[in-house]
Design an enzyme around this catalytic site. Structure first.
Site, PDB file in Angstrom:
ATOM      1  N   GLU A  33      11.359  -4.627  -8.201  1.00 43.43           N
ATOM      2  CA  GLU A  33      10.043  -4.650  -8.840  1.00 43.43           C
ATOM      3  C   GLU A  33      10.138  -4.220 -10.307  1.00 43.43           C
ATOM      4  OE1 GLU A  33       7.121  -1.629  -7.525  1.00 43.43           O
ATOM      5  OE2 GLU A  33       5.694  -3.302  -7.414  1.00 43.43           O
ATOM      6  N   GLY A  81       0.823  -1.208   0.000  1.00 45.17           N
ATOM      7  CA  GLY A  81       0.000   0.000   0.000  1.00 45.17           C
ATOM      8  C   GLY A  81       0.856   1.256   0.000  1.00 45.17           C
ATOM      9  N   THR A 134       0.325   3.896  -3.078  1.00 50.62           N
ATOM     10  CA  THR A 134      -0.462   4.895  -3.789  1.00 50.62           C
ATOM     11  C   THR A 134      -1.725   5.287  -3.010  1.00 50.62           C
ATOM     12  OG1 THR A 134       0.305   3.860  -5.816  1.00 50.62           O
ATOM     13  CG2 THR A 134      -1.528   5.399  -6.018  1.00 50.62           C
ATOM     14  N   THR A 173       2.067   9.300  -8.420  1.00 49.04           N
ATOM     15  CA  THR A 173       3.427   9.583  -8.828  1.00 49.04           C
ATOM     16  C   THR A 173       4.199  10.304  -7.719  1.00 49.04           C
ATOM     17  OG1 THR A 173       2.562   9.755 -11.053  1.00 49.04           O
ATOM     18  CG2 THR A 173       4.721  10.706 -10.676  1.00 49.04           C
TER      19      THR A 173
HETATM   20  C1  FAD Z   1      -4.067  -1.994 -12.026  1.00 50.48           C
HETATM   21  C2  FAD Z   1      -3.214  -1.187 -11.133  1.00 50.48           C
HETATM   22  C3  FAD Z   1      -2.544  -1.795 -10.077  1.00 50.48           C
HETATM   23  C4  FAD Z   1      -1.781  -1.051  -9.190  1.00 50.48           C
HETATM   24  N1  FAD Z   1      -1.208  -1.669  -8.094  1.00 50.48           N
HETATM   25  C5  FAD Z   1      -0.639  -0.904  -7.128  1.00 50.48           C
HETATM   26  C6  FAD Z   1      -0.228  -1.483  -5.893  1.00 50.48           C
HETATM   27  O1  FAD Z   1      -0.337  -2.689  -5.676  1.00 50.48           O
HETATM   28  N2  FAD Z   1       0.270  -0.671  -4.933  1.00 50.48           N
HETATM   29  C7  FAD Z   1       0.405   0.677  -5.119  1.00 50.48           C
HETATM   30  O2  FAD Z   1       0.857   1.345  -4.209  1.00 50.48           O
HETATM   31  N3  FAD Z   1       0.024   1.246  -6.285  1.00 50.48           N
HETATM   32  C8  FAD Z   1      -0.494   0.495  -7.290  1.00 50.48           C
HETATM   33  N4  FAD Z   1      -0.917   1.096  -8.460  1.00 50.48           N
HETATM   34  C9  FAD Z   1      -0.793   2.532  -8.594  1.00 50.48           C
HETATM   35  C10 FAD Z   1       0.249   2.991  -9.588  1.00 50.48           C
HETATM   36  O3  FAD Z   1       1.529   2.825  -9.060  1.00 50.48           O
HETATM   37  C11 FAD Z   1      -0.074   4.448  -9.940  1.00 50.48           C
HETATM   38  O4  FAD Z   1      -1.260   4.429 -10.693  1.00 50.48           O
HETATM   39  C12 FAD Z   1       1.034   5.121 -10.685  1.00 50.48           C
HETATM   40  O5  FAD Z   1       2.155   5.287  -9.863  1.00 50.48           O
HETATM   41  C13 FAD Z   1       0.596   6.479 -11.235  1.00 50.48           C
HETATM   42  O6  FAD Z   1      -0.006   7.248 -10.233  1.00 50.48           O
HETATM   43  P1  FAD Z   1      -1.448   7.925 -10.470  1.00 50.48           P
HETATM   44  O7  FAD Z   1      -2.334   6.876 -11.020  1.00 50.48           O
HETATM   45  O8  FAD Z   1      -1.875   8.591  -9.235  1.00 50.48           O
HETATM   46  O9  FAD Z   1      -1.185   8.981 -11.585  1.00 50.48           O
HETATM   47  P2  FAD Z   1      -0.858  10.537 -11.393  1.00 50.48           P
HETATM   48  O10 FAD Z   1       0.249  10.708 -10.421  1.00 50.48           O
HETATM   49  O11 FAD Z   1      -2.125  11.262 -11.138  1.00 50.48           O
HETATM   50  O12 FAD Z   1      -0.327  10.886 -12.853  1.00 50.48           O
HETATM   51  C14 FAD Z   1      -1.210  10.898 -13.986  1.00 50.48           C
HETATM   52  C15 FAD Z   1      -0.381  10.995 -15.249  1.00 50.48           C
HETATM   53  O13 FAD Z   1       0.355  12.217 -15.237  1.00 50.48           O
HETATM   54  C16 FAD Z   1       1.726  11.963 -15.413  1.00 50.48           C
HETATM   55  N5  FAD Z   1       2.510  12.926 -14.619  1.00 50.48           N
HETATM   56  C17 FAD Z   1       2.369  13.233 -13.310  1.00 50.48           C
HETATM   57  N6  FAD Z   1       3.276  14.170 -12.955  1.00 50.48           N
HETATM   58  C18 FAD Z   1       4.011  14.452 -14.054  1.00 50.48           C
HETATM   59  C19 FAD Z   1       5.104  15.336 -14.324  1.00 50.48           C
HETATM   60  N7  FAD Z   1       5.643  16.091 -13.370  1.00 50.48           N
HETATM   61  N8  FAD Z   1       5.604  15.354 -15.568  1.00 50.48           N
HETATM   62  C20 FAD Z   1       5.086  14.591 -16.538  1.00 50.48           C
HETATM   63  N9  FAD Z   1       4.045  13.746 -16.346  1.00 50.48           N
HETATM   64  C21 FAD Z   1       3.522  13.665 -15.113  1.00 50.48           C
HETATM   65  C22 FAD Z   1       1.946  10.541 -14.940  1.00 50.48           C
HETATM   66  O14 FAD Z   1       3.073   9.996 -15.563  1.00 50.48           O
HETATM   67  C23 FAD Z   1       0.636   9.896 -15.383  1.00 50.48           C
HETATM   68  O15 FAD Z   1       0.743   9.482 -16.715  1.00 50.48           O
HETATM   69  C24 FAD Z   1      -1.636   0.340  -9.391  1.00 50.48           C
HETATM   70  C25 FAD Z   1      -2.265   0.960 -10.476  1.00 50.48           C
HETATM   71  C26 FAD Z   1      -3.058   0.223 -11.335  1.00 50.48           C
HETATM   72  C27 FAD Z   1      -3.741   0.913 -12.465  1.00 50.48           C
END
Ligand code: FAD
Lengths: 389, 260
Positions: free
Chosen positions: A247, A125, A127, A133
């Site tokens: 990972e 856990g 995110t 991000t």
């Molecule tokens: C099916 C699935 C399984 C997952 N499993 C896990 C898990 O087990 N544990 C866990 O902790 N997380 C998990 N995640 C979460 C995953 O790690 C995040 O979705 C990922 O890190 C992106 O974060 P976000 O979705 O909040 O996107 P955001 O941070 O909201 O970003 C959205 C988009 O904007 C881009 N972006 C953001 N900031 C910038 C910047 N400064 N410059 C350029 N581009 C930018 C990102 O690259 C992305 O494309 C999972 C996600 C999915 C979809």
């Protein structure tokens, strides 16, 4: 197909065994699971029983004490066989944080169970709804009260939480505005989900475009004994970083496996499918994209192998692990697209498994770390470009 | 009970096999244990699990054959013998000769192997070996019972039913793949296999000279391989069956010259 897998040690014994196991889980199995959004319990159990998920655990705790290179070979082979390791890959590596930073007592208590599969530690856990991000902005807070921590917050995308006995949890223990570096003040905890489910922890599944058993985890006044904290308070971010390299390399290997599956499917179909009285693969318009995807995935594979061998020899590999994941996820996506395009309309039919693998492999350009974030890391930390956030 | 299981390594038929100028292209091909031999390994393991004793694998061929042997060791076999030999072309007779040499002076109660090899489908080696060793043989077994170190009951699959045969050991027995479902190698098995003894012999260690090896030591020669013609795509008739069935019959009569 002639691949470059012989360049470094190839672990053909392990690959063979994994491939044989995977033959018992053909396309129909995965299609049915996908349709019903069911967890592939039988497949995970078979991998567990054969010991493939315990390869990174030292022998004294019941594992086979092998490296990331062997683990990568296992996951690549699973994906190359058309199966999906995402249901259980984390059982291999999440324990790394415990192994590297936990106390001997914690290791004795948990690792043997994790090695045998009796204890599932495959939920991580990190995110949160407000920070994906931007990890250091997480809001889940663990407040020390005597021998316990009281935790409040919310996690999202916590995959496999419903199929896990333990969860590794990242929480703030010092508010962000009270630390000098934003990466300070975070701690990791091992949460026993068996005890805390409905006693501070509520798990809700999230329905997604793939069969991934991912969830939202709500944490309300969860009491965790202080002895469940791993390592020192406030240093959690550092502890999870080395786990993240593992990972990334392993996810990269899965993408290489996917690429190989897509490229093989595309090549076979291009040889068989006749349009205008000739196999479509006779047209360079069909050949070239497949050949290009092949070249890209072989190149990405080299980076995965480089990162894995650096990791195993204990050398810094942040740059390589990130590039491996970036290149491999791009390569598998390219291969997926080419495979679908080569199949024309038939690629959309479920029975070909392509549309399913297409959806599944797409994930890796977003999770566990998005492509953009890797590029920003390379730009700032490797190339020394000005910081953008 | 001491059992020797000769195994053969064959190209994985699940993958595309390429033929170039009458020869199978080995480059990029992955090799596996011939499936009937895998059944034989499983059978031998079950027998020694019941009666004690050891399973020794025997493989003949180039360096890559050691991978097949390691896989068998990972399944649980106790040790292996590898006759390291860039075989060129060798037929069943040639292999049986080498095997017979390996058996000289060795202690065994049973030689158990597949009824045929997955690549050649010849099904001759085991019978020739039995002949060279002057041992009784039973082929194509689907079951065994009344296991003892000096004999057992075998169920042999024939065309019209099952023959139940009693044999005295030592003997040569070949297996049908319905005998069992071979176990998968586990990670622990793979790790243990690395430490199990593998004896490597060359044909000269066996006292065999060039005249007994390869094409010279064979009685037949494969001139070339041909791939089967790929099947033409079928035709699909879609729609109401009152229309499609007569259309299909019409085609069968006019194009396939089927008499109705
Ligand atoms: C099916 C699935 C399984 C997952 N499993 C896990 C898990 O087990 N544990 C866990 O902790 N997380 C998990 N995640 C979460 C995953 O790690 C995040 O979705 C990922 O890190 C992106 O974060 P976000 O979705 O909040 O996107 P955001 O941070 O909201 O970003 C959205 C988009 O904007 C881009 N972006 C953001 N900031 C910038 C910047 N400064 N410059 C350029 N581009 C930018 C990102 O690259 C992305 O494309 C999972 C996600 C999915 C979809």
């Amino acid at each position: 197909m002639n691949d470059l897998s012989n360049q470094t040690e190839d672990f053909s014994d392990i690959r063979d065994a994994v491939r044989s196991l995977c033959q018992g889980y053909p396309g129909e199995y995965w299609r049915e699971k996908d349709r019903k959004r069911e967890y592939p319990t039988e497949f995970v159990q078979a991998l567990t029983d054969s010991g493939f998920l315990a390869v990174l655990i030292p022998e004294i705790y019941g594992g086979s004490e092998l490296g990331i290179q062997e683990a990568a070979a296992i996951l690549e082979e699973i994906h190359k066989s058309g199966c999906n390791g995402a249901a259980c890959h984390a059982q291999m590596y999440i324990m790394g944080t415990l192994l590297r930073h936990g106390s001997e007592e914690q290791k004795q208590k948990y690792l043997p169970g994790i090695a045998s599969g009796e204890l599932r530690l495959q939920a991580f856990g990190v995110t949160e709804p407000g920070s994906g991000t931007d990890t250091t902005s997480i809001r889940t807070f663990a407040k020390r009260e005597g021998d316990e921590y009281v935790v409040n917050g919310q996690k999202v995308w916590t995959s496999r939480a419903e199929h896990s006995d333990l969860m590794l949890l990242l929480a703030r223990t010092t508010p962000k505005d009270e630390v000098t570096k934003r990466t300070d003040g975070l701690s990791v905890f091992l949460v026993d989900l068996r005890k805390s489910l409905n006693h501070g922890v509520t798990i809700r599944p999230i329905s997604t475009m793939i069969n991934h058993a991912t969830t939202e985890v709500f944490i309300d006044d969860l009491r965790i004994p202080a002895e469940q904290r791993i390592g020192e308070e406030g240093k959690g971010f550092r502890y999870i970083l080395d786990g993240m390299n593992a990972e990334r390399i392993l996810i990269g290997a899965e993408c290489i496996g996917d690429s190989r599956w897509f490229i093989q499917k595309a090549s076979e179909y291009a040889k068989d499918r006749t349009v205008f009285q000739r196999p479509i693969g006779q047209n360079q318009g069909i050949q070239f994209p497949i050949a290009k995807a092949y070249a890209q995935s072989e190149a990405a594979d080299l980076m995965v192998r480089k990162a894995a061998s650096l990791f195993d020899s204990g050398k810094p590999c942040g740059k390589e692990a990130n590039m491996a994941k970036l290149l491999a996820a791009d390569a598998s996506w390219e291969a997926a697209d080419v495979c679908l395009q080569t199949h024309g309309g038939f690629g959309f039919a479920e029975e070909y498994d392509i549309e399913r693998k297409f959806r599944e492999t797409r994930l890796y350009r977003i999770a566990p770390v998005s492509t953009n974030l890797i590029l920003s890391y390379l730009a700032e930390h490797v190339l020394g470009l000005p910081r953008s956030f | 009970m001491e059992i020797i299981v000769p195994i053969r390594q064959v190209p994985d038929v699940a993958l595309n096999i390429r033929v170039n100028e009458g020869k199978v292209v080995e480059d990029g091909v992955s090799f596996v244990i011939s499936s009937w031999d895998e059944t034989a390994i499983e059978g031998a393991l079950q027998m020694t699990e019941e009666l004690g004793g050891e399973v020794t694998l025997l493989g003949i061929g180039p360096e890559r054959v050691s991978e097949a042997l390691r896989k068998g060791l990972a399944m649980g076999a106790h040790k292996a013998i590898h006759v390291l030999y860039e075989e060129g072309q060798t037929d069943s007779f040639g292999y049986a000769k080498i095997m017979a040499k390996v058996m000289e002076g060795r202690n065994y109660d049973l030689i158990l192997t597949g009824k045929q090899a997955q690549d050649t489908d010849a099904g001759l080696t085991a019978s020739m070996l039995a002949e060279f060793l002057d041992l009784p043989q039973v082929t194509n077994i689907i079951r065994f019972s009344d296991l003892a170190v000096d004999g057992m009951t075998l169920y042999r699959k024939g065309d019209h039913g099952t023959e139940v045969i009693g044999i005295k050991l030592p003997a040569v027995v070949t297996v049908n793949d319905s005998l069992n479902e071979p176990r998968l190698a586990s990670m622990r098995g793979i790790m243990m296999a690395k430490k199990k003894p593998m004896e490597t012999l060359s044909p000269s260690d066996l006292g065999m000279g060039a005249e007994e090896l390869g094409l010279q030591g064979s009685m037949t020669e494969v001139l070339k391989f041909e791939k089967p013609e790929s099947r033409k795509e079928g035709e699909r008739f879609e729609g109401d069956e009152t229309e499609t069935v007569p259309m299909a019959i019409q085609k069968l009569v006019s194009e396939a010259k089927l008499a109705v």
